[in-house]
Write a protein that holds these residues in place. Structure first.
Motif, PDB file in Angstrom:
ATOM      1  N   ALA A 228      -5.373   5.450 -14.200  1.00 22.41           N
ATOM      2  CA  ALA A 228      -5.787   4.048 -14.908  1.00 22.41           C
ATOM      3  C   ALA A 228      -5.593   2.898 -13.790  1.00 22.41           C
ATOM      4  O   ALA A 228      -6.478   2.104 -13.613  1.00 22.41           O
ATOM      5  CB  ALA A 228      -5.202   4.029 -16.027  1.00 22.41           C
ATOM      6  N   THR A 229      -4.369   3.042 -13.214  1.00 24.47           N
ATOM      7  CA  THR A 229      -4.172   1.802 -12.219  1.00 24.47           C
ATOM      8  C   THR A 229      -5.013   1.855 -11.072  1.00 24.47           C
ATOM      9  O   THR A 229      -5.702   0.806 -10.774  1.00 24.47           O
ATOM     10  CB  THR A 229      -2.555   1.893 -11.874  1.00 24.47           C
ATOM     11  OG1 THR A 229      -1.707   1.944 -13.088  1.00 24.47           O
ATOM     12  CG2 THR A 229      -2.118   1.015 -10.834  1.00 24.47           C
ATOM     13  N   ILE A 230      -5.231   3.033 -10.442  1.00 26.50           N
ATOM     14  CA  ILE A 230      -5.832   3.313  -9.213  1.00 26.50           C
ATOM     15  C   ILE A 230      -7.365   3.034  -9.553  1.00 26.50           C
ATOM     16  O   ILE A 230      -8.161   2.441  -8.760  1.00 26.50           O
ATOM     17  CB  ILE A 230      -5.750   4.634  -8.742  1.00 26.50           C
ATOM     18  CG1 ILE A 230      -4.172   4.890  -8.180  1.00 26.50           C
ATOM     19  CG2 ILE A 230      -6.871   4.935  -7.866  1.00 26.50           C
ATOM     20  CD1 ILE A 230      -4.117   3.908  -6.979  1.00 26.50           C
ATOM     21  N   ASN A 395       9.496   1.252  -3.930  1.00 24.63           N
ATOM     22  CA  ASN A 395       8.839   2.727  -4.281  1.00 24.63           C
ATOM     23  C   ASN A 395       8.091   2.907  -2.942  1.00 24.63           C
ATOM     24  O   ASN A 395       8.194   2.042  -1.869  1.00 24.63           O
ATOM     25  CB  ASN A 395       7.821   2.459  -5.579  1.00 24.63           C
ATOM     26  CG  ASN A 395       6.823   1.543  -5.396  1.00 24.63           C
ATOM     27  OD1 ASN A 395       6.190   1.142  -4.262  1.00 24.63           O
ATOM     28  ND2 ASN A 395       6.050   0.759  -6.431  1.00 24.63           N
ATOM     29  N   ARG A 396       7.303   3.986  -3.061  1.00 25.34           N
ATOM     30  CA  ARG A 396       6.627   4.440  -1.664  1.00 25.34           C
ATOM     31  C   ARG A 396       5.538   3.414  -1.225  1.00 25.34           C
ATOM     32  O   ARG A 396       5.432   3.024   0.069  1.00 25.34           O
ATOM     33  CB  ARG A 396       5.914   5.739  -1.651  1.00 25.34           C
ATOM     34  CG  ARG A 396       7.017   6.680  -2.060  1.00 25.34           C
ATOM     35  CD  ARG A 396       6.231   8.180  -1.865  1.00 25.34           C
ATOM     36  NE  ARG A 396       5.030   8.443  -2.543  1.00 25.34           N
ATOM     37  CZ  ARG A 396       4.910   9.087  -3.704  1.00 25.34           C
ATOM     38  NH1 ARG A 396       5.721   9.693  -4.433  1.00 25.34           N
ATOM     39  NH2 ARG A 396       3.654   9.319  -4.079  1.00 25.34           N
ATOM     40  N   ALA A 397       5.049   2.613  -2.148  1.00 27.17           N
ATOM     41  CA  ALA A 397       3.959   1.635  -1.579  1.00 27.17           C
ATOM     42  C   ALA A 397       4.523   0.529  -1.013  1.00 27.17           C
ATOM     43  O   ALA A 397       4.110  -0.014  -0.026  1.00 27.17           O
ATOM     44  CB  ALA A 397       3.245   1.224  -2.868  1.00 27.17           C
ATOM     45  N   TYR A 398       5.885   0.060  -1.390  1.00 25.18           N
ATOM     46  CA  TYR A 398       6.480  -1.087  -0.722  1.00 25.18           C
ATOM     47  C   TYR A 398       6.741  -0.626   0.612  1.00 25.18           C
ATOM     48  O   TYR A 398       6.598  -1.628   1.465  1.00 25.18           O
ATOM     49  CB  TYR A 398       7.850  -1.293  -1.393  1.00 25.18           C
ATOM     50  CG  TYR A 398       7.832  -2.378  -2.838  1.00 25.18           C
ATOM     51  CD1 TYR A 398       7.503  -1.720  -3.883  1.00 25.18           C
ATOM     52  CD2 TYR A 398       8.256  -3.566  -2.621  1.00 25.18           C
ATOM     53  CE1 TYR A 398       7.613  -2.412  -5.063  1.00 25.18           C
ATOM     54  CE2 TYR A 398       8.270  -4.318  -3.739  1.00 25.18           C
ATOM     55  CZ  TYR A 398       7.956  -4.006  -4.967  1.00 25.18           C
ATOM     56  OH  TYR A 398       8.053  -4.561  -6.224  1.00 25.18           O
ATOM     57  N   ASP A 504       1.161  15.310   3.994  1.00 22.66           N
ATOM     58  CA  ASP A 504       1.837  14.327   3.144  1.00 22.66           C
ATOM     59  C   ASP A 504       1.057  14.358   1.875  1.00 22.66           C
ATOM     60  O   ASP A 504       0.295  13.349   1.410  1.00 22.66           O
ATOM     61  CB  ASP A 504       1.591  12.778   3.839  1.00 22.66           C
ATOM     62  CG  ASP A 504       2.244  11.479   3.412  1.00 22.66           C
ATOM     63  OD1 ASP A 504       3.254  12.010   2.455  1.00 22.66           O
ATOM     64  OD2 ASP A 504       2.163  10.638   3.852  1.00 22.66           O
ATOM     65  N   PRO A 505       1.248  15.463   1.105  1.00 22.25           N
ATOM     66  CA  PRO A 505       0.059  15.596   0.138  1.00 22.25           C
ATOM     67  C   PRO A 505       0.368  14.921  -1.129  1.00 22.25           C
ATOM     68  O   PRO A 505       1.453  14.260  -1.346  1.00 22.25           O
ATOM     69  CB  PRO A 505       0.595  17.308  -0.148  1.00 22.25           C
ATOM     70  CG  PRO A 505       1.886  17.241   0.418  1.00 22.25           C
ATOM     71  CD  PRO A 505       2.136  16.440   1.612  1.00 22.25           C
ATOM     72  N   ALA A 506      -0.832  14.337  -1.855  1.00 20.08           N
ATOM     73  CA  ALA A 506      -0.843  14.038  -3.100  1.00 20.08           C
ATOM     74  C   ALA A 506      -0.209  12.683  -3.288  1.00 20.08           C
ATOM     75  O   ALA A 506       0.440  12.252  -4.426  1.00 20.08           O
ATOM     76  CB  ALA A 506      -0.131  15.089  -4.075  1.00 20.08           C
ATOM     77  N   GLY A 507      -0.214  11.923  -2.086  1.00 21.86           N
ATOM     78  CA  GLY A 507       0.475  10.571  -2.186  1.00 21.86           C
ATOM     79  C   GLY A 507      -0.343   9.540  -1.815  1.00 21.86           C
ATOM     80  O   GLY A 507       0.058   8.407  -1.173  1.00 21.86           O
ATOM     81  N   TYR A 508      -1.770   9.711  -1.304  1.00 17.52           N
ATOM     82  CA  TYR A 508      -2.316   8.887  -0.714  1.00 17.52           C
ATOM     83  C   TYR A 508      -2.691   7.213  -1.221  1.00 17.52           C
ATOM     84  O   TYR A 508      -2.733   6.269  -0.668  1.00 17.52           O
ATOM     85  CB  TYR A 508      -3.702   9.318   0.006  1.00 17.52           C
ATOM     86  CG  TYR A 508      -4.379   8.525   1.047  1.00 17.52           C
ATOM     87  CD1 TYR A 508      -3.709   9.045   2.445  1.00 17.52           C
ATOM     88  CD2 TYR A 508      -5.344   7.715   1.229  1.00 17.52           C
ATOM     89  CE1 TYR A 508      -4.098   8.167   3.551  1.00 17.52           C
ATOM     90  CE2 TYR A 508      -5.802   6.923   2.141  1.00 17.52           C
ATOM     91  CZ  TYR A 508      -5.252   7.356   3.507  1.00 17.52           C
ATOM     92  OH  TYR A 508      -5.775   6.633   4.641  1.00 17.52           O
ATOM     93  N   LEU A 513      -2.097   1.205  -3.296  1.00 13.38           N
ATOM     94  CA  LEU A 513      -1.198   0.207  -4.033  1.00 13.38           C
ATOM     95  C   LEU A 513      -0.722  -0.632  -2.807  1.00 13.38           C
ATOM     96  O   LEU A 513      -0.383  -1.826  -3.255  1.00 13.38           O
ATOM     97  CB  LEU A 513      -0.047   1.023  -4.730  1.00 13.38           C
ATOM     98  CG  LEU A 513      -0.702   1.927  -5.726  1.00 13.38           C
ATOM     99  CD1 LEU A 513       0.541   3.032  -6.378  1.00 13.38           C
ATOM    100  CD2 LEU A 513      -1.112   1.252  -6.920  1.00 13.38           C
ATOM    101  N   SER A 514      -0.206  -0.346  -1.769  1.00 12.51           N
ATOM    102  CA  SER A 514       0.229  -1.066  -0.687  1.00 12.51           C
ATOM    103  C   SER A 514      -0.644  -2.219  -0.166  1.00 12.51           C
ATOM    104  O   SER A 514      -0.215  -3.109  -0.026  1.00 12.51           O
ATOM    105  CB  SER A 514       1.015  -0.252   0.672  1.00 12.51           C
ATOM    106  OG  SER A 514      -0.258  -0.027   1.475  1.00 12.51           O
ATOM    107  N   PHE A 515      -1.896  -2.092  -0.260  1.00 11.68           N
ATOM    108  CA  PHE A 515      -2.762  -3.077   0.274  1.00 11.68           C
ATOM    109  C   PHE A 515      -2.999  -4.172  -0.746  1.00 11.68           C
ATOM    110  O   PHE A 515      -2.824  -5.189  -0.666  1.00 11.68           O
ATOM    111  CB  PHE A 515      -4.248  -2.528   0.541  1.00 11.68           C
ATOM    112  CG  PHE A 515      -4.360  -1.968   1.755  1.00 11.68           C
ATOM    113  CD1 PHE A 515      -3.337  -1.513   2.659  1.00 11.68           C
ATOM    114  CD2 PHE A 515      -5.679  -1.993   2.498  1.00 11.68           C
ATOM    115  CE1 PHE A 515      -3.725  -0.981   3.823  1.00 11.68           C
ATOM    116  CE2 PHE A 515      -5.940  -1.326   3.888  1.00 11.68           C
ATOM    117  CZ  PHE A 515      -4.477  -1.023   4.261  1.00 11.68           C
TER     118      PHE A 515
END
Ligand code: X8Z
Ligand code: ZN
Length: 603
Positions: A228-230, A395-398, A504-508, A513-515
């Motif tokens: 939903a977020t994406i 989190n990973r996006a940060y 680097d699977p399933a985390g693109y 989110l980082s952008f």
């Protein structure tokens, strides 16, 4: 101290309402037990992690055909690490301690959760599966980075592919370069079929539904919530991307003397995956590429370090310079290296390194800033307040956002002028904004669309391999509005040509989110700290900016990512600053596109 006291009080009041409150002795005993377990776990974990990092480093920086010794070493080290992190004893003890989580400190709870998260990628309740996953991953990596791309029989490095697609004018040659870049996928397909199954099965042993849900859970979200977020981000950026797409169809058709296509042929674009179109625009009076071409690759890395230092961050530790692998393998080398940029926290302490293949051009200029963002994140949270198990991003996006933010800042005219690269002042602001949008906005449908749905369907929905390539291009058509130059059958595996699909699977979605996050941070920095126009800032030398970024990075994963964002920017995760940044461009494009047909659907 006082905050801890207050929350302990609140917890005990709550407790009193239903049952008797835990005594001070009970709390102290539970915490002591957790401390004892975490202390022993950390000591062993850090040692094994360091060995595994060294082995992985060797097998990514020196890939030799016919010599698997580095890969063998990596496999053994990864297995040893998994045997410990996934051990039944560690899983049971962490679970037992978490059963009384209300007695533990926040840091203890977070560390125990990280123990369980890590365990799920190598649970020793399914040791054979874990070994097979590790072996398949090592093998896949070697195939990906040991691959020799060729054009008309001559070797083509990934850097040469990238610069070819940026600058080649002849469409026939462009098609050949593009097709050459996809050849690697053919041999990666069987490995990906195997890995999809193994990754899912391994995490199921600890109760996760599938590998995608496992990766999403690190954000404290379900797959449905992340979707939903994406999708919201993609939808919000869609009107702008649609204008860019329409503009690009017409622009490129005119450039190549072709009829205007409904979907942009992928080989017309200056990037193998169509994820960054920024080099379509050359801004008069702002030719960074020409300026950078006269610099050495070393200059680019030093310049990025100098920028961070100007904000008050320390100089990079000597080990970074001694042990990183920053430049392409020399011509004629008998070995290859992983050509995708990455940053490494080797020992969860001060051994930090980067793996890059820097050449003096704009893309690598941005990437050096991106990678140093990871490095400075590592250095910031390597402090006595953050236990090794929490030395990660909020989190990973940060983690992805900080360096990309610095990359954006390093491209703005005032900054570029300040460091003596280009006068910049005379450049047309709308052209600069267009060039930026072709990077940051174009990335959104790729990351939230093509990549997000492909990986979600791969792991969560177990998409049949006979449909992989067809589905990849359906997604690319719907979200990015692009099409392959000629039909791509199922013998190809074009998704697997993208690094992250393999290693680097399933985390693109981290990058998507980082952008969004980086525009929130940038907006805050520009308006509230620097009091400058967000579209033309100069961070250089501004210690207050360094303090702000440092305050985000220093706590690592010891804080809640949503609370941190709210505290630092006053907002929840929101694409509004990104939209506002590009709003003048959207209006400008809408005017240019008057009378043109939009071929992309709204979402
Ligand atoms: O993979 C990366 C970084 C890894 S540290 C270089 N990026 C994504 C990509 O290249 O696809 C940065 C932005 C997008
Ligand atoms: Zn990164």
């Amino acid at each position: 101290m006082s905050i801890q006291f207050r929350s302990a009080l609140a917890a005990s009041v709550l407790f009193a309402a239903c049952q008797s409150a835990p005594s001070a002795e009970e709390t102290a005993a539970a915490r002591a037990e957790a401390e004892q377990f975490l202390g022993a776990y950390t000591e062993r974990f850090v040692a094994l992690y360091r060995d595994a990092s060294e082995a992985q480093w060797a097998s990514n920086t020196r890939i030799v055909e016919g010599d698997d010794s580095n890969q063998e070493r990596q496999r053994a080290a990864d297995e040893a690490l998994a045997a410990f992190t996934g051990s039944v004893e560690n899983i049971e003890r962490a679970r037992a301690l978490l059963e009384r989580e209300e007695l533990l400190s926040d840091a203890q709870r977070r560390q125990l959760e990280s123990v369980l998260f890590r365990a799920a990628s190598g649970p020793q309740t399914a040791p054979e599966l874990v070994k097979r996953r590790i072996a398949a991953e090592t093998e896949q990596n070697k195939k990906l980075y040991g691959f020799t791309f060729t054009l008309d029989g001559a070797e083509l490095t990934p850097n040469a592919i990238d610069s070819g697609l940026r600058s080649e004018k002849d469409l026939e040659r462009r098609r050949k370069i593009w097709e050459s870049s996809k050849e690697v996928g053919v041999g990666l397909r069987p490995g990906l079929v195997e890995l999809r199954g193994l990754r899912n099965e391994v995490v199921r042993a600890l109760g996760y539904r599938d590998y995608f849900s496992y990766m999403v859970s690190e954000y404290g979200m379900s797959t449905a919530e992340m979707s939903a977020t994406i999708e919201r981000i993609n939808r919000e950026l869609r009107p702008l991307f649609r204008e860019l797409h329409t503009w690009a169809r017409h622009e490129l058709a005119a450039r190549y003397g072709q009829p205007v296509p409904e979907l942009i042929p992928a080989h017309w674009l200056p990037n193998r995956w169509g994820q960054d179109w920024s080099s379509l625009v050359e801004v008069e009076g702002f030719d960074l590429d020409a300026q950078l071409a006269s610099k050495s690759p070393e200059w680019l890395v030093r310049q990025a370090e100098d920028f961070y230092e100007s904000l008050g961050f320390e100089a990079l530790p000597q080990v970074f310079w001694d042990k990183s692998s920053l430049y392409p393998a020399p011509a004629g080398a008998t070995w290859k290296k992983n050509t995708h940029a990455s940053a490494w926290h080797m020992d969860l302490d001060r051994d930090v390194r980067s793996l890059m293949s820097v050449e003096p051009n704009t893309e690598w200029y941005e990437t050096t800033h991106h990678e140093l963002g990871h490095i400075y994140y590592y250095l910031c949270y390597t402090n006595p307040q953050v236990p090794p198990l929490l030395r990660e991003g909020a989190n990973r996006a940060y983690h992805e956002a900080i360096g990309s933010l610095m990359g954006l800042a390093a491209m703005q005219p005032k900054f570029v002028e300040r460091i003596g690269l280009s006068p910049g002042a005379g450049a047309d602001p709308m052209q600069l904004l267009l060039k930026e949008a072709l990077n940051y906005v174009v990335f959104i449908p790729w990351s939230t669309g093509t990549m997000f749905f492909f990986e979600k369907e791969l792991y969560h929905d177990e998409l049949a391999p006979e449909r992989w390539n067809a589905r990849w291009w359906e997604l690319a058509a719907r979200y990015q509005g692009i099409a392959p130059p000629t039909p791509r059958g199922e013998q190809f595996c074009d998704a697997a040509t993208k690094t992250h699909i393999n290693d680097d699977p399933a985390g693109y979605y981290d990058y998507a989110l980082s952008f969004v996050l980086l525009f929130q941070l940038h907006d805050h920095i520009a308006r509230n700290i620097l009091k400058q126009d967000p579209r033309n800032t100069c961070y250089y030398g501004q210690k207050s900016v360094g303090e702000f970024l440092g305050s985000i990075m220093t706590p690592g994963a010891s804080v809640d990512w949503r609370a941190l964002l709210k505290e630092k920017t006053g907002s929840d995760l929101s694409a509004a600053p990104m939209l506002e940044y590009f709003e003048p461009l959207r209006r400008w494009l809408a005017e240019r596109n008057q009378g043109r047909k939009h071929t992309l659907p709204m979402l």
